[in-house]
Design an enzyme around this catalytic site. Structure first.
Site, PDB file in Angstrom:
ATOM      1  N   LYS A   1       1.956   2.482  -6.554  1.00  0.00           N
ATOM      2  CA  LYS A   1       1.868   3.123  -7.875  1.00  0.00           C
ATOM      3  C   LYS A   1       2.875   2.596  -8.880  1.00  0.00           C
ATOM      4  CE  LYS A   1       0.203   7.746  -6.761  1.00  0.00           C
ATOM      5  NZ  LYS A   1       0.745   9.088  -6.583  1.00  0.00           N
TER       6      LYS A   1
ATOM      7  N   GLY B   1      13.405   5.560  -1.842  1.00  0.00           N
ATOM      8  CA  GLY B   1      13.623   6.381  -3.028  1.00  0.00           C
ATOM      9  C   GLY B   1      15.073   6.372  -3.468  1.00  0.00           C
TER      10      GLY B   1
ATOM     11  N   ARG C   1      15.003   3.640  11.622  1.00  0.00           N
ATOM     12  CA  ARG C   1      15.988   4.602  11.116  1.00  0.00           C
ATOM     13  C   ARG C   1      16.830   5.216  12.228  1.00  0.00           C
ATOM     14  NH1 ARG C   1      12.325   7.303   6.310  1.00  0.00           N
ATOM     15  NH2 ARG C   1      13.260   6.075   4.652  1.00  0.00           N
TER      16      ARG C   1
ATOM     17  N   GLY D   1      10.471   2.071   2.510  1.00  0.00           N
ATOM     18  CA  GLY D   1      10.045   2.293   3.887  1.00  0.00           C
ATOM     19  C   GLY D   1       8.931   1.355   4.305  1.00  0.00           C
TER      20      GLY D   1
HETATM   21  P1  ADP Z   1       7.661   1.128  -0.236  1.00  0.00           P
HETATM   22  O1  ADP Z   1       7.538   2.227   0.799  1.00  0.00           O
HETATM   23  O2  ADP Z   1       8.138  -0.154   0.357  1.00  0.00           O
HETATM   24  O3  ADP Z   1       8.468   1.588  -1.429  1.00  0.00           O
HETATM   25  P2  ADP Z   1       5.157   1.858  -1.459  1.00  0.00           P
HETATM   26  O4  ADP Z   1       5.189   3.149  -0.714  1.00  0.00           O
HETATM   27  O5  ADP Z   1       5.345   1.892  -2.920  1.00  0.00           O
HETATM   28  O6  ADP Z   1       6.195   0.822  -0.801  1.00  0.00           O
HETATM   29  O7  ADP Z   1       3.747   1.148  -1.252  1.00  0.00           O
HETATM   30  C1  ADP Z   1       3.311   0.738   0.013  1.00  0.00           C
HETATM   31  C2  ADP Z   1       1.818   0.801   0.120  1.00  0.00           C
HETATM   32  O8  ADP Z   1       1.186   0.102  -0.956  1.00  0.00           O
HETATM   33  C3  ADP Z   1       1.337   0.160   1.383  1.00  0.00           C
HETATM   34  O9  ADP Z   1       0.850   1.157   2.248  1.00  0.00           O
HETATM   35  C4  ADP Z   1       0.251  -0.808   0.929  1.00  0.00           C
HETATM   36  O10 ADP Z   1      -0.914  -0.755   1.728  1.00  0.00           O
HETATM   37  C5  ADP Z   1      -0.056  -0.317  -0.467  1.00  0.00           C
HETATM   38  N1  ADP Z   1      -0.647  -1.390  -1.288  1.00  0.00           N
HETATM   39  C6  ADP Z   1      -0.162  -2.620  -1.533  1.00  0.00           C
HETATM   40  N2  ADP Z   1      -1.029  -3.356  -2.256  1.00  0.00           N
HETATM   41  C7  ADP Z   1      -2.100  -2.564  -2.478  1.00  0.00           C
HETATM   42  C8  ADP Z   1      -3.353  -2.762  -3.154  1.00  0.00           C
HETATM   43  N3  ADP Z   1      -3.650  -3.914  -3.745  1.00  0.00           N
HETATM   44  N4  ADP Z   1      -4.223  -1.719  -3.183  1.00  0.00           N
HETATM   45  C9  ADP Z   1      -3.914  -0.552  -2.585  1.00  0.00           C
HETATM   46  N5  ADP Z   1      -2.760  -0.307  -1.937  1.00  0.00           N
HETATM   47  C10 ADP Z   1      -1.867  -1.304  -1.871  1.00  0.00           C
HETATM   48 MG    MG Z   2       6.284   3.989   0.861  1.00  0.00          MG
END
Ligand code: ADP
Ligand code: MG
Length: 408
Positions: free
Chosen positions: A212, A389, A40, A365
């Protein structure tokens, strides 16, 4: 967009003028306070450099983390000021406060081309206040630092794409007080998102993962009707698997979302693609023992931490002829090397589609961090967004307050 840009401001002339820039310098830090991913900061440089080179007195507002009750030394922008100075190739001063006596004194002492970074804007609780009057008071303090709204004084450049979905003092309210412009990063991000929503070439594939379902439900609902395939992995796939009546062991599960996922599968069953195999383990840890099982055979007491090789193969086939790809959310816990293969495999498939002329966007992120941590080429994708977001809310069809105000 009908928004004035940095080029318009530069054309007006900025030499000797105070220019307030909202940047997104919210980088991840390790336990010792070292920056682990400077993405960033690097993305913020072009706007700041252009203004400094043109002789503006540049005042930068940015946040780091989520300070709870006022100033927190652990969330000082000091390491960011140093890193930004290195990237800019010139000294960046750090004010000891946000709009206090130190910031004011330093702002008054700026000469043409100087760059002053204010201390973490969220140290001032008015930044994120729900009370408009409080936010406006902070915004007025910021305006004062760049010489006020009239005559040759002050201009505002909005360049913190990661925060444009927030109605906050340094993002939104300040733009109501000063002539305002989109910085190069914000303009570039919005252009890419416009392209995704208005002129996406088909087949259009959306890849969603991360932790989530609830975070991403609105975007799933919005994109399921637009995309040709919606590929779901990561922690959120288990709520979908559970909605199919499959046992998911101790995997991440959002029970309150099962019914919603059922409905999505009913409505968009032919568009949504779930993993066919899962890498499970006995615990959530880097040294857990990985084992690949069919997606409908997750053993009791085990948790799914990645999608399996069969899923990567299937998803790769789906992605191979995609002309447009949007990817948000890792396919597994990529932070643990034993559970990174799914994310890496799917990322490689997207890079493959891009090499064949497809248009690919990575948002989020953690997804962007995964690309860098797994040693994948950043230029293998058409665009890596700095704002998770913000890009999701845009794709959900929501109005982004920090963009809307620039249009006024
Ligand atoms: P982004 O920041 O790209 O939008 P998120 O914040 O939604 O992504 O999710 C990222 C996190 O999801 C990572 O830290 C990863 O470890 C976690 N994750 C991915 N697959 C799983 C899983 N099967 N169980 C638990 N956590 C997971
Ligand atoms: Mg994230």
């Amino acid at each position: 967009m009908a928004v004035k840009t940095l080029d318009d401001l530069l054309a007006d002339g900025v030499e000797g003028r105070g220019v307030l820039v909202r940047s997104d310098l919210n980088v991840p830090l390790d336990d010792e306070g070292h920056i682990t991913d400077p993405g960033r900061i690097i993305a913020s440089v072009p706007t700041l450099k252009a203004l400094s080179d043109a002789g503006a007195k540049v005042v930068v507002a940015a946040h780091l983390g989520r300070p709870k009750d006022g100033p927190d030394p652990k969330l000082s922008l000091a390491p960011v000021a140093a890193a930004l100075g290195e990237q800019l190739g010139r000294h960046v001063q750090l004010a000891g406060d946000v709009v206090g006596t130190d910031a004011l004194a330093r702002a008054e002492g700026l000469t043409d081309g100087d760059v002053l970074l204010l201390e973490n804007i969220r140290f001032d609780p008015r930044e994120t206040s729900k009370d408009e009057a409080e936010r406006l008071a902070l915004a007025k303090g910021l305006v004062e630092l760049v010489g006020g709204p009239d005559g040759s004084g002050g201009a505002f450049v909005s360049d913190g794409f990661g925060v444009v979905h927030r109605k906050q003092a340094s993002v939104y309210d300040v733009a109501t007080l000063l002539p305002h412009y989109a910085g190069t990063l914000v303009a570039a991000e919005v252009k890419v998102l416009e392209q995704l929503t208005t002129s996406s070439e088909r087949p259009y594939a959306v890849v969603l993962g991360g932790s989530k379902v609830s975070d991403k439900l609105a975007v799933i609902e919005n994109l399921a009707s637009k995309a040709d395939s919606l590929i779901i992995g990561g922690g959120m796939c288990f709520t979908f698997l559970a909605a199919q009546g499959v046992p998911v062991g101790t995997s991440l599960l959002q029970e309150e979302m099962i019914d919603t996922c059922k409905k999505l599968l009913e409505d968009y069953g032919d568009v949504i693609h779930l993993p066919v195999d899962i890498v499970v383990a006995e615990k959530f840890a880097a040294d857990a023992t990985p084992e690949t099982v069919d997606a409908d055979r997750i053993p009791e007491g085990k948790m799914g931490l990645d999608i399996g090789p069969g899923s990567v193969e299937r998803f790769t086939t789906l992605l191979s002829n995609a002309r447009t790809v949007f990817w948000n959310g890792p396919m597994g816990v990529f932070e643990f090397p034993s559970f990174a293969a799914g994310t890496k495999g799917v990322a490689e498939a997207i890079i493959g589609a891009t090499a064949k002329g497809g248009f690919s966007v990575v948002g989020g992120g953690d997804s962007a961090a995964a690309v860098r941590q797994l040693g994948l080429p950043e230029d293998g994708f058409s665009h890596i967004s700095t704002g998770g977001g913000a890009s999701l809310e845009y794709l959900e069809g929501k109005e982004l307050p920090g963009i809307a105000i620039l249009e006024s």
